[in-house]
Design an enzyme around this catalytic site. Structure first.
Site, mmCIF file in Angstrom:
data_model
loop_
_atom_site.group_PDB
_atom_site.id
_atom_site.type_symbol
_atom_site.label_atom_id
_atom_site.label_comp_id
_atom_site.label_asym_id
_atom_site.label_seq_id
_atom_site.Cartn_x
_atom_site.Cartn_y
_atom_site.Cartn_z
ATOM 1 N N GLU A 128 -53.076 -7.576 6.645
ATOM 2 C CA GLU A 128 -54.327 -7.182 6.001
ATOM 3 C C GLU A 128 -55.444 -7.168 7.044
ATOM 4 O O GLU A 128 -55.278 -7.737 8.137
ATOM 5 C CB GLU A 128 -54.682 -8.189 4.893
ATOM 6 N N ALA A 131 -55.892 -10.700 7.786
ATOM 7 C CA ALA A 131 -54.676 -11.533 7.899
ATOM 8 C C ALA A 131 -53.626 -10.797 8.717
ATOM 9 O O ALA A 131 -52.937 -9.917 8.209
ATOM 10 C CB ALA A 131 -54.124 -11.863 6.505
ATOM 11 N N ARG A 270 -36.384 12.862 44.614
ATOM 12 C CA ARG A 270 -37.723 12.915 45.215
ATOM 13 C C ARG A 270 -37.640 12.464 46.673
ATOM 14 O O ARG A 270 -37.341 11.289 46.955
ATOM 15 C CB ARG A 270 -38.661 11.993 44.425
ATOM 16 N N GLN A 281 -35.801 0.608 50.143
ATOM 17 C CA GLN A 281 -35.698 -0.726 49.551
ATOM 18 C C GLN A 281 -37.015 -1.196 48.935
ATOM 19 O O GLN A 281 -37.041 -1.851 47.892
ATOM 20 C CB GLN A 281 -35.293 -1.684 50.661
ATOM 21 N N GLU A 368 -44.512 -7.238 14.336
ATOM 22 C CA GLU A 368 -43.502 -8.279 14.022
ATOM 23 C C GLU A 368 -43.786 -9.586 14.759
ATOM 24 O O GLU A 368 -42.860 -10.308 15.119
ATOM 25 C CB GLU A 368 -42.085 -7.778 14.347
HETATM 26 C C1 LIG Z 1 -48.656 0.550 14.926
HETATM 27 C C2 LIG Z 1 -48.582 -0.667 14.078
HETATM 28 C C3 LIG Z 1 -47.613 -0.769 13.076
HETATM 29 C C4 LIG Z 1 -47.569 -1.896 12.268
HETATM 30 N N1 LIG Z 1 -46.683 -1.928 11.213
HETATM 31 C C5 LIG Z 1 -46.783 -2.944 10.305
HETATM 32 C C6 LIG Z 1 -46.014 -2.905 9.097
HETATM 33 O O1 LIG Z 1 -45.223 -1.988 8.870
HETATM 34 N N2 LIG Z 1 -46.199 -3.897 8.192
HETATM 35 C C7 LIG Z 1 -47.064 -4.933 8.408
HETATM 36 O O2 LIG Z 1 -47.180 -5.786 7.552
HETATM 37 N N3 LIG Z 1 -47.792 -5.009 9.553
HETATM 38 C C8 LIG Z 1 -47.678 -4.030 10.495
HETATM 39 N N4 LIG Z 1 -48.430 -4.067 11.632
HETATM 40 C C9 LIG Z 1 -49.341 -5.185 11.858
HETATM 41 C C10 LIG Z 1 -48.911 -6.113 12.963
HETATM 42 O O3 LIG Z 1 -47.795 -6.859 12.589
HETATM 43 C C11 LIG Z 1 -50.135 -6.964 13.347
HETATM 44 O O4 LIG Z 1 -51.044 -6.092 13.996
HETATM 45 C C12 LIG Z 1 -49.791 -8.139 14.212
HETATM 46 O O5 LIG Z 1 -49.068 -9.093 13.494
HETATM 47 C C13 LIG Z 1 -51.028 -8.805 14.810
HETATM 48 O O6 LIG Z 1 -51.999 -9.037 13.846
HETATM 49 P P1 LIG Z 1 -53.505 -8.575 14.108
HETATM 50 O O7 LIG Z 1 -53.470 -7.144 14.496
HETATM 51 O O8 LIG Z 1 -54.320 -8.952 12.941
HETATM 52 O O9 LIG Z 1 -53.962 -9.388 15.377
HETATM 53 P P2 LIG Z 1 -54.526 -10.881 15.399
HETATM 54 O O10 LIG Z 1 -53.659 -11.777 14.619
HETATM 55 O O11 LIG Z 1 -55.970 -10.879 15.088
HETATM 56 O O12 LIG Z 1 -54.334 -11.211 16.929
HETATM 57 C C14 LIG Z 1 -55.205 -10.706 17.951
HETATM 58 C C15 LIG Z 1 -54.830 -11.402 19.263
HETATM 59 O O13 LIG Z 1 -55.030 -12.810 19.140
HETATM 60 C C16 LIG Z 1 -53.831 -13.510 19.422
HETATM 61 N N5 LIG Z 1 -53.734 -14.639 18.497
HETATM 62 C C17 LIG Z 1 -53.639 -14.594 17.147
HETATM 63 N N6 LIG Z 1 -53.566 -15.841 16.650
HETATM 64 C C18 LIG Z 1 -53.616 -16.687 17.685
HETATM 65 C C19 LIG Z 1 -53.597 -18.112 17.813
HETATM 66 N N7 LIG Z 1 -53.484 -18.902 16.754
HETATM 67 N N8 LIG Z 1 -53.671 -18.629 19.054
HETATM 68 C C20 LIG Z 1 -53.769 -17.849 20.142
HETATM 69 N N9 LIG Z 1 -53.806 -16.495 20.086
HETATM 70 C C21 LIG Z 1 -53.720 -15.921 18.876
HETATM 71 C C22 LIG Z 1 -52.725 -12.502 19.177
HETATM 72 O O14 LIG Z 1 -51.560 -12.822 19.922
HETATM 73 C C23 LIG Z 1 -53.370 -11.221 19.659
HETATM 74 O O15 LIG Z 1 -53.274 -11.120 21.057
HETATM 75 C C24 LIG Z 1 -48.462 -2.964 12.491
HETATM 76 C C25 LIG Z 1 -49.402 -2.880 13.518
HETATM 77 C C26 LIG Z 1 -49.489 -1.749 14.289
HETATM 78 C C27 LIG Z 1 -50.556 -1.675 15.349
#
Ligand SMILES: Cc1cc2nc3c(=O)[nH]c(=O)nc-3n(C[C@H](O)[C@H](O)[C@H](O)COP(=O)(O)OP(=O)(O)OC[C@H]3O[C@@H](n4cnc5c(N)ncnc54)[C@H](O)[C@@H]3O)c2cc1C
Length: 559
Positions: A128, A131, A270, A281, A368
């Site tokens: 979300e 989330a 190339r 190397q 994931e």
């Molecule tokens: C192209 C794409 C396809 C996707 N497909 C799906 C899908 O099919 N279904 C679905 O449900 N989701 C999907 N997602 C969502 C995806 O799983 C999330 O984007 C991912 O889990 C990260 O969540 P966030 O983007 O909110 O990042 P955040 O959780 O906000 O994280 C941002 C950064 O902070 C770091 N971080 C987060 N928490 C901590 C912590 N406690 N300590 C230290 N560092 C932290 C993270 O590692 C990251 O580098 C998709 C995302 C993309 C971009």
């Protein structure tokens, strides 16, 4: 599990299909137009056509009942073709996972049979806007609708973000908060109040449709609550992480190799400074060989974990799935990045594909579970083992590799044991100095654990290859001698990394006097780890010869 012959045929059909329907020019055009080839995705998931989805579905529901090993092989192949299309196919599998794990028998029959028989596409709606890594923060709600005191349905309200297949799926598994906690629901396309946004304009996997979802008083019958009991959602999501992360690991592996499979032949043609780049190397030993070692170390871990999941005796293997994903996706990214460099200016253009692969594989360290969340997961679990065994867990593992070295002196097991002993010492020092208060150190420990365990896995795999007792479906890109050399290269890398970086973070946190530093270096086995680097250059030469199919490989011994 499916027969090795059937798997081979499926992989061949997939390759032939891609050759015909997804040649480079088509992939480049679709990438530029930012278009998901829906007809191709449906073709791949149609029971009377390619029927990839059948591999994922248990036999009792009309599928082929593929196991984790089969799924890894298919995922690697799909990612080698195109990671966007692979994501679209995987989304159905991910979307159906909460059903496989948590649904009632009737729900399984309904939905899994529809995937098998009709080829319907699923999407997995967990993330979300607020989330992501922290799914517990989800805000989407599912309120009970009651009649005569009986729950007859739910009204879902909220939003989902970044959902693969979000704009093209026929059905969605959606995580929402019920009064008893997060729970999975199935929502069908076209449900009243359910909409999706336009596809996201993404950095990579532009052939995959990713869209936000919105739910406004979306009514579903009570039988759409998976498992029929509220509050099971997070456990059900957790239960499949070992498996699903293995699939994304296979994506990293497939995409990383897709990039190297372009860089390697390119470098034979190339000519620079009078000779092909493949004979230089400074080129092969920086841009090709180390990436082969990292990818193959990750592959070993993926294969071992898949075998263990298929054996079904050890629960969900979440930590192992996290190690596999972390190592394979980081290695895949590094390999793709190096492949751009390997092609020079050409690598920077669309036509040569490696820049697209590099943009595509980038997602694998994010979705994931991000790499940082993987580091956290790995460290958390292995720290418990360290505490439970009073610091002996990795020392005991190290001794197993000392024993392996006696029978197989050429698979790098001696160096792997140095890595594992050093890891145990770094963890113990961190415990005694109360360094768990530094999150950065905890996550770095996660990284060191992953490297050391992958070195172990690769040493074991190289030994099994020598003995001829390896899994019949294993990848056979390399023979036993080559794999042993790759294992020695990776073990040296892992041992040095664990000892040097471990020492760095400990010293960085608490400071060490000269005498403490000397004692710690000795304790970590740093002098032995430095001595174990002997032979690295000849092993790299040998692996380069193997990769380039050069006659010299016949003459050299792998030792
Ligand atoms: C192209 C794409 C396809 C996707 N497909 C799906 C899908 O099919 N279904 C679905 O449900 N989701 C999907 N997602 C969502 C995806 O799983 C999330 O984007 C991912 O889990 C990260 O969540 P966030 O983007 O909110 O990042 P955040 O959780 O906000 O994280 C941002 C950064 O902070 C770091 N971080 C987060 N928490 C901590 C912590 N406690 N300590 C230290 N560092 C932290 C993270 O590692 C990251 O580098 C998709 C995302 C993309 C971009």
């Amino acid at each position: 599990m499916i027969a090795a012959k059937t798997l081979k045929l499926s992989l061949k059909s997939l390759k032939d299909f891609a050759k015909k329907r997804l040649p480079d020019e088509t992939l480049i055009e679709l990438d530029e137009r930012d278009e998901c080839p829906l007809e191709i995705v449906r073709h791949m998931c149609s029971p009377d056509k390619l029927g990839i989805q059948l591999l994922f579905i248990p036999e009792e529901f009309g599928g082929m009942g593929g196991g984790a090993f089969d799924v890894y092989c298919i995922c690697e192949e799909m990612a080698h073709i195109d990671l966007g299309v692979a994501t679209a196919v995987l989304a159905t599998f991910l979307g159906s996972d909460p059903i496989t794990v948590g649904a009632t028998p009737e729900q399984k029959k309904l939905w899994l049979s529809r995937i098998a028989d009709e080829g319907i596409l699923f999407a997995y709606g967990a993330t979300e806007p607020e989330a992501g890594s922290d799914l517990g923060a989800l805000r989407t709600t599912a309120d009970r609708v009651t009649q005569d005191g009986r729950i007859v349905g739910y009204k879902i309200n909220g939003a989902k973000q970044w959902i693969s297949n979000g704009g093209i799926a026929d059905a969605y598994t959606v995580l929402a908060n019920t009064p008893a906690g997060p729970s999975w629901f199935v929502v069908e396309k076209g449900a009243k109040g359910f909409t999706h946004d336009e596809p996201e304009d993404k950095h990579g996997i532009r052939l995959s449709n990713t869209a936000a979802l919105a739910f406004s008083d979306v009514y579903v019958d009570a039988d759409r609550l998976l498992g029929g009991v509220e509050g099971q959602g997070l456990n059900q999501a957790q239960a499949v992480f070992g498996y699903t992360r293995l699939m994304v690991a296979a994506f990293g592996l497939g995409a990383g190799w897709a990039a190297l499979d372009r860089a390697i032949p390119y470098s034979t043609k190339r000519i620079q400074a009078g000779a092909p780049l493949s004979e230089k190397q400074g080129y092969t030993h920086k841009l090709i060989v180390p990436h082969v070692a990292r990818l193959e170390a990750a592959r070993s871990y993926i294969e071992e974990t898949a075998e263990r999941i298929d054996a079904g005796k050890e629960g969900s293997l979440n930590t192992e799935g996290a190690i596999a994903k972390y190592m394979a996706t980081e290695a895949g990214n590094a390999a793709a990045e190096a492949s751009i460099q390997a092609l020079g200016g050409y690598g920077y253009t669309h036509e040569y594909m490696v820049e697209k692969i590099s943009r595509d594989v980038r997602i694998t360290t994010i979705y994931e579970g991000t790499s940082e969340i993987m580091e956290m997961t790995i460290r958390r679990d292995r720290w418990q083992l360290h505490l439970k065994t009073r610091g002996q867990h990795y020392h005991e593992q190290a001794r197993q590799f000392e024993a392996l070295h006696v029978h197989h002196p050429d698979v790098g097991a001696d160096t792997t044991s140095l890595a594992l002993h050093a890891l145990a010492d770094v963890m113990e020092k961190a415990r005694v100095a109360h360094l768990t208060r530094h999150q950065h150190i905890l996550l770095r420990l996660g990284e060191l654990i992953a490297f050391a365990e992958c070195a172990g896995s690769l040493s074991r795999r190289a030994a099994l290859m020598k003995d001829g007792t390896i899994h019949e479906k294993t990848n056979r890109r390399f023979d036993a001698s080559a794999l042993a050399a790759i294992s020695r290269i990776f073990a040296r890398d892992a041992a040095l990394k664990v000892a040097q970086e471990g020492l760095r973070w400990i010293a960085g946190a608490i400071g060490l006097s000269d005498s403490e530093m000397n004692a710690f270096e000795t304790n970590l086995g740093l002098p032995a780890i430095h001595r174990a680097q002997a032979g690295l250059m000849s092993d790299m030469d040998y692996v380069a010869d193997v990769l380039y199919n050069r006659a010299a490989k016949q003459l050299r011994t792998a030792a």
